[in-house]
Design a protein around this motif. Sequence first.
Motif, PDB file in Angstrom:
ATOM      1  N   ALA A  98      23.224  53.078  -5.346  1.00 38.87           N
ATOM      2  CA  ALA A  98      22.475  51.820  -5.223  1.00 38.87           C
ATOM      3  C   ALA A  98      21.895  51.405  -6.572  1.00 38.87           C
ATOM      4  N   LEU A  99      21.363  52.360  -7.317  1.00 35.85           N
ATOM      5  CA  LEU A  99      20.852  52.046  -8.657  1.00 35.85           C
ATOM      6  C   LEU A  99      21.958  51.500  -9.548  1.00 35.85           C
ATOM      7  N   PHE A 100      23.136  52.110  -9.454  1.00 34.20           N
ATOM      8  CA  PHE A 100      24.274  51.662 -10.258  1.00 34.20           C
ATOM      9  C   PHE A 100      24.616  50.206  -9.967  1.00 34.20           C
ATOM     10  N   PHE A 101      24.619  49.834  -8.699  1.00 37.77           N
ATOM     11  CA  PHE A 101      25.009  48.474  -8.333  1.00 37.77           C
ATOM     12  C   PHE A 101      23.911  47.434  -8.525  1.00 37.77           C
ATOM     13  N   TYR A 102      22.647  47.832  -8.414  1.00 37.61           N
ATOM     14  CA  TYR A 102      21.577  46.833  -8.379  1.00 37.61           C
ATOM     15  C   TYR A 102      20.580  46.891  -9.524  1.00 37.61           C
ATOM     16  N   MET A 103      20.689  47.868 -10.395  1.00 34.67           N
ATOM     17  CA  MET A 103      19.755  47.984 -11.508  1.00 34.67           C
ATOM     18  C   MET A 103      20.422  47.449 -12.774  1.00 34.67           C
ATOM     19  N   LYS A 104      19.641  46.765 -13.601  1.00 39.38           N
ATOM     20  CA  LYS A 104      20.166  46.341 -14.892  1.00 39.38           C
ATOM     21  C   LYS A 104      20.187  47.581 -15.784  1.00 39.38           C
ATOM     22  N   LEU A 105      21.385  47.937 -16.238  1.00 39.05           N
ATOM     23  CA  LEU A 105      21.556  49.191 -16.959  1.00 39.05           C
ATOM     24  C   LEU A 105      21.738  48.965 -18.454  1.00 39.05           C
ATOM     25  N   SER A 106      21.105  49.807 -19.233  1.00 36.39           N
ATOM     26  CA  SER A 106      21.395  49.908 -20.656  1.00 36.39           C
ATOM     27  C   SER A 106      22.409  51.044 -20.799  1.00 36.39           C
ATOM     28  N   PRO A 107      23.056  51.174 -21.942  1.00 28.00           N
ATOM     29  CA  PRO A 107      23.981  52.299 -22.108  1.00 28.00           C
ATOM     30  C   PRO A 107      23.304  53.656 -21.913  1.00 28.00           C
ATOM     31  N   ALA A 108      22.101  53.833 -22.404  1.00 33.74           N
ATOM     32  CA  ALA A 108      21.408  55.121 -22.257  1.00 33.74           C
ATOM     33  C   ALA A 108      21.098  55.411 -20.795  1.00 33.74           C
ATOM     34  N   ILE A 109      20.576  54.432 -20.078  1.00 32.83           N
ATOM     35  CA  ILE A 109      20.271  54.620 -18.655  1.00 32.83           C
ATOM     36  C   ILE A 109      21.568  54.837 -17.880  1.00 32.83           C
ATOM     37  N   GLY A 110      22.624  54.124 -18.259  1.00 38.51           N
ATOM     38  CA  GLY A 110      23.921  54.307 -17.607  1.00 38.51           C
ATOM     39  C   GLY A 110      24.456  55.720 -17.785  1.00 38.51           C
ATOM     40  N   ALA A 111      24.328  56.271 -18.996  1.00 41.94           N
ATOM     41  CA  ALA A 111      24.798  57.637 -19.249  1.00 41.94           C
ATOM     42  C   ALA A 111      24.011  58.644 -18.418  1.00 41.94           C
ATOM     43  N   ILE A 112      22.705  58.472 -18.368  1.00 46.39           N
ATOM     44  CA  ILE A 112      21.861  59.366 -17.565  1.00 46.39           C
ATOM     45  C   ILE A 112      22.222  59.232 -16.093  1.00 46.39           C
ATOM     46  N   LEU A 113      22.421  58.011 -15.644  1.00 43.90           N
ATOM     47  CA  LEU A 113      22.804  57.781 -14.247  1.00 43.90           C
ATOM     48  C   LEU A 113      24.138  58.455 -13.935  1.00 43.90           C
ATOM     49  N   GLY A 114      25.101  58.371 -14.843  1.00 43.70           N
ATOM     50  CA  GLY A 114      26.391  59.021 -14.643  1.00 43.70           C
ATOM     51  C   GLY A 114      26.262  60.533 -14.554  1.00 43.70           C
ATOM     52  N   LEU A 115      25.471  61.120 -15.442  1.00 44.13           N
ATOM     53  CA  LEU A 115      25.235  62.571 -15.386  1.00 44.13           C
ATOM     54  C   LEU A 115      24.593  62.964 -14.059  1.00 44.13           C
ATOM     55  N   LEU A 116      23.611  62.168 -13.620  1.00 40.90           N
ATOM     56  CA  LEU A 116      22.943  62.452 -12.348  1.00 40.90           C
ATOM     57  C   LEU A 116      23.892  62.285 -11.173  1.00 40.90           C
ATOM     58  N   MET A 117      24.770  61.274 -11.228  1.00 44.44           N
ATOM     59  CA  MET A 117      25.725  61.063 -10.133  1.00 44.44           C
ATOM     60  C   MET A 117      26.662  62.263  -9.992  1.00 44.44           C
ATOM     61  N   ALA A 118      27.167  62.772 -11.104  1.00 35.99           N
ATOM     62  CA  ALA A 118      28.052  63.932 -11.046  1.00 35.99           C
ATOM     63  C   ALA A 118      27.320  65.133 -10.451  1.00 35.99           C
TER      64      ALA A 118
END
Length: 145
Positions: A98-118
Motif C-alpha cells: 500500500a505504501l508503494f502504491f500510495y506514498m510519494k517516494l524518493s529514491p532513498a525511501i523507495g530503496a528502503i521500501l524495497g528492502l523491507l518488502m523483500a
Amino acid sequence: MNSMTMAGAETALGNVGAGGMAAIFLTVLILGIKGKGKKRLAAVPAVVVGIFAGVEFDRAGDPWNTISQSLRAMIGEVSSTGDMGAMGPGFAALFLLALFFYMKLSPAIGAILGLLMASAWAAAPQSIWRVPLKLVGTVLGIVGG
C-alpha cells in the motif's frame, strides 16, 4: 571441465556469486540514490533494486544476511500482537505494498521500501508472498549465481 568452470557456465554472467551480487546491488543502491554519477535511480527502480538486494542478501549468507535478518526481525516485531490486535507478516507485506502504491517516494525511501518488502515476503514463507520471492531468487540465480 572442473566443477568451478561448470558453475560459472551455468549463469548468464559467469560465476559472480551471491556475495558478489549482493555487493553489486548495494553499490547500485548507494550510488544510484546519491545520484552524483552519470545515473540516478528513480523511485520505482529504487524499489525494484531494493527488493533484489534484499533477496540477494538472504541468498549470500553471512555477513550479508545480517541486514535481511535484522529487517525481518523488525517486521516480525512490528507485526506481532499488540494494542491494535494481531498483525502478522502478511499484514506487513500488504502494508508495504500500500505504501508503494500510495506514498510519494524518493529514491532513498523507495530503496528502503524495497528492502523491507523483500524481508516481509521472507517473513511469510507459507503465503502468496513466496511467489515474487521465489521469482526474484530464480532470476538472480540464473543471472549471477
